[in-house]
Design a protein around this motif. Sequence first.
Motif, PDB file in Angstrom:
ATOM      1  N   LYS A  19       0.842  -1.215   0.000  1.00  0.00           N
ATOM      2  CA  LYS A  19       0.000   0.000   0.000  1.00  0.00           C
ATOM      3  C   LYS A  19       0.871   1.256   0.000  1.00  0.00           C
ATOM      4  CE  LYS A  19      -3.726  -2.219   2.503  1.00  0.00           C
ATOM      5  NZ  LYS A  19      -4.326  -2.459   3.811  1.00  0.00           N
ATOM      6  N   LEU A  20       1.967   1.183   0.737  1.00  0.00           N
ATOM      7  CA  LEU A  20       2.893   2.328   0.789  1.00  0.00           C
ATOM      8  C   LEU A  20       3.566   2.513  -0.572  1.00  0.00           C
ATOM      9  CD1 LEU A  20       5.381   3.059   3.681  1.00  0.00           C
ATOM     10  CD2 LEU A  20       6.139   3.204   1.332  1.00  0.00           C
ATOM     11  N   ILE A  21       4.054   1.409  -1.142  1.00  0.00           N
ATOM     12  CA  ILE A  21       4.756   1.479  -2.424  1.00  0.00           C
ATOM     13  C   ILE A  21       3.818   2.023  -3.507  1.00  0.00           C
ATOM     14  CG2 ILE A  21       5.917   0.118  -4.216  1.00  0.00           C
ATOM     15  CD1 ILE A  21       6.750  -1.871  -2.027  1.00  0.00           C
ATOM     16  N   LYS A  22       2.601   1.530  -3.519  1.00  0.00           N
ATOM     17  CA  LYS A  22       1.628   1.952  -4.542  1.00  0.00           C
ATOM     18  C   LYS A  22       1.307   3.445  -4.410  1.00  0.00           C
ATOM     19  CE  LYS A  22      -3.157   0.883  -5.884  1.00  0.00           C
ATOM     20  NZ  LYS A  22      -3.959   1.773  -5.038  1.00  0.00           N
ATOM     21  N   SER A  23       1.086   3.896  -3.181  1.00  0.00           N
ATOM     22  CA  SER A  23       0.737   5.300  -2.965  1.00  0.00           C
ATOM     23  C   SER A  23       1.876   6.214  -3.401  1.00  0.00           C
ATOM     24  CB  SER A  23       0.431   5.553  -1.484  1.00  0.00           C
ATOM     25  OG  SER A  23      -0.579   4.686  -1.049  1.00  0.00           O
ATOM     26  N   VAL A  24       3.095   5.845  -3.018  1.00  0.00           N
ATOM     27  CA  VAL A  24       4.258   6.663  -3.371  1.00  0.00           C
ATOM     28  C   VAL A  24       4.431   6.707  -4.895  1.00  0.00           C
ATOM     29  CG1 VAL A  24       6.780   6.818  -3.257  1.00  0.00           C
ATOM     30  CG2 VAL A  24       5.479   6.263  -1.201  1.00  0.00           C
ATOM     31  N   PHE A  25       4.336   5.557  -5.529  1.00  0.00           N
ATOM     32  CA  PHE A  25       4.535   5.509  -6.983  1.00  0.00           C
ATOM     33  C   PHE A  25       3.500   6.382  -7.705  1.00  0.00           C
ATOM     34  CE2 PHE A  25       3.978   3.604 -11.222  1.00  0.00           C
ATOM     35  CZ  PHE A  25       5.280   3.725 -11.694  1.00  0.00           C
ATOM     36  N   GLU A  26       2.234   6.207  -7.339  1.00  0.00           N
ATOM     37  CA  GLU A  26       1.176   6.983  -8.014  1.00  0.00           C
ATOM     38  C   GLU A  26       1.407   8.483  -7.844  1.00  0.00           C
ATOM     39  OE1 GLU A  26      -2.743   4.073  -7.734  1.00  0.00           O
ATOM     40  OE2 GLU A  26      -2.187   5.221  -5.967  1.00  0.00           O
ATOM     41  N   LEU A  27       1.641   8.883  -6.605  1.00  0.00           N
ATOM     42  CA  LEU A  27       1.770  10.323  -6.340  1.00  0.00           C
ATOM     43  C   LEU A  27       2.998  10.916  -7.031  1.00  0.00           C
ATOM     44  CD1 LEU A  27       0.172  12.447  -4.885  1.00  0.00           C
ATOM     45  CD2 LEU A  27       1.330  11.867  -2.763  1.00  0.00           C
ATOM     46  N   ARG A  28       4.118  10.191  -7.002  1.00  0.00           N
ATOM     47  CA  ARG A  28       5.333  10.711  -7.639  1.00  0.00           C
ATOM     48  C   ARG A  28       5.213  10.722  -9.161  1.00  0.00           C
ATOM     49  NH1 ARG A  28       9.457  13.088  -4.181  1.00  0.00           N
ATOM     50  NH2 ARG A  28      10.942  12.656  -5.841  1.00  0.00           N
ATOM     51  N   VAL A  29       4.518   9.748  -9.728  1.00  0.00           N
ATOM     52  CA  VAL A  29       4.287   9.766 -11.178  1.00  0.00           C
ATOM     53  C   VAL A  29       3.537  11.039 -11.544  1.00  0.00           C
ATOM     54  CG1 VAL A  29       2.875   8.737 -13.008  1.00  0.00           C
ATOM     55  CG2 VAL A  29       4.403   7.293 -11.685  1.00  0.00           C
ATOM     56  N   LEU A  30       2.491  11.342 -10.782  1.00  0.00           N
ATOM     57  CA  LEU A  30       1.701  12.543 -11.093  1.00  0.00           C
ATOM     58  C   LEU A  30       2.538  13.804 -10.933  1.00  0.00           C
ATOM     59  CD1 LEU A  30      -1.735  11.566  -9.536  1.00  0.00           C
ATOM     60  CD2 LEU A  30      -1.101  11.602 -11.924  1.00  0.00           C
ATOM     61  N   CYS A  31       3.384  13.828  -9.910  1.00  0.00           N
ATOM     62  CA  CYS A  31       4.268  14.989  -9.726  1.00  0.00           C
ATOM     63  C   CYS A  31       5.177  15.161 -10.949  1.00  0.00           C
ATOM     64  CB  CYS A  31       5.134  14.832  -8.477  1.00  0.00           C
ATOM     65  SG  CYS A  31       4.199  14.887  -6.936  1.00  0.00           S
ATOM     66  N   LEU A  32       5.709  14.041 -11.449  1.00  0.00           N
ATOM     67  CA  LEU A  32       6.658  14.117 -12.573  1.00  0.00           C
ATOM     68  C   LEU A  32       5.997  14.582 -13.867  1.00  0.00           C
ATOM     69  CD1 LEU A  32       8.907  10.956 -12.048  1.00  0.00           C
ATOM     70  CD2 LEU A  32       9.545  13.352 -11.762  1.00  0.00           C
ATOM     71  N   ILE A  33       4.705  14.372 -14.001  1.00  0.00           N
ATOM     72  CA  ILE A  33       4.041  14.819 -15.235  1.00  0.00           C
ATOM     73  C   ILE A  33       3.279  16.131 -15.018  1.00  0.00           C
ATOM     74  CG2 ILE A  33       3.906  12.479 -16.201  1.00  0.00           C
ATOM     75  CD1 ILE A  33       0.896  12.485 -15.524  1.00  0.00           C
ATOM     76  N   GLY A  34       3.604  16.820 -13.921  1.00  0.00           N
ATOM     77  CA  GLY A  34       3.061  18.167 -13.716  1.00  0.00           C
ATOM     78  C   GLY A  34       1.682  18.203 -13.090  1.00  0.00           C
TER      79      GLY A  34
END
Length: 253
Positions: free
Chosen positions: A131-146
């Motif tokens: 759950k932690l890994i998934k949340s971090v990945f999703e949020l950071r992906v969105l950050c990287l695409i603005g």
Amino acid sequence: MPQTVKTNGLVIRETAVGESDKILTILTPELGKISVYCKGVRSIKSHRMAATQLFCYDELTIAVRGDKYTLGEACLIENFFDIRSDICKFALAQYFADLLCEVSVENEDQSELLSLALNTFHILLSDKPLKLIKSVFELRVLCLIGLTPDISACESCGKTAGEYYLDPVGGTVKCRECLFESNSPDTYTSHAYIFIPSYVLRAMCYIIGASKKRIFAFSAEDILLDTLEGVCEKYTLSQLGRGFESLNFYKSL
Ligand SMILES: [Zn+2]
């Protein structure tokens, strides 16, 4: 004459073609997301078979003719094979790969997205909560695409403490007073605001602000992770305007 390029890349999708060929979608640092025709790689005689599987990270030699890419050599750097030994991890990695396919683009520098993907696949091999890994990945992906959510303060009154409600469409937060007292019921029902307890908001601020080497370096109680996972997933699907079969499968396990 085709031009030859060398690059590293992570296989994020594979499609079987004909008797023994494949088309791979590969995330590379400089060429971005590319579609590469791989002739004969499904034949057991092919020395490139092991390096042309889903989730393989390879050193590649690719022939480029116009906008067409054909695989020359593929040398395996890391295959993340152990992800496959756990059905939940494998399903989650499939979802991550689908997310990467959705947000990455061709002919643009995607080195930060690739770096996040590799970092995340390495963490999937650890015993960090999924759950932690998934949340971090999703949020950071969105950050990287603005698409970083602006969650530092209530967008209406500027209050920086307490409990908030996230607008998953606008990517901003409102405090309870501003949302329920200043708006007509239509405003908050139309945006389906998501309640975020303060401890989850702090975790999200950490994920957004941490250096890329430290994004997974926090621990959290199950109750926080449950809520964090719900918020990050809703925000991700809302921002991308679509769902994912692979995510549905992961959640069905
Ligand atoms: Zn407010």
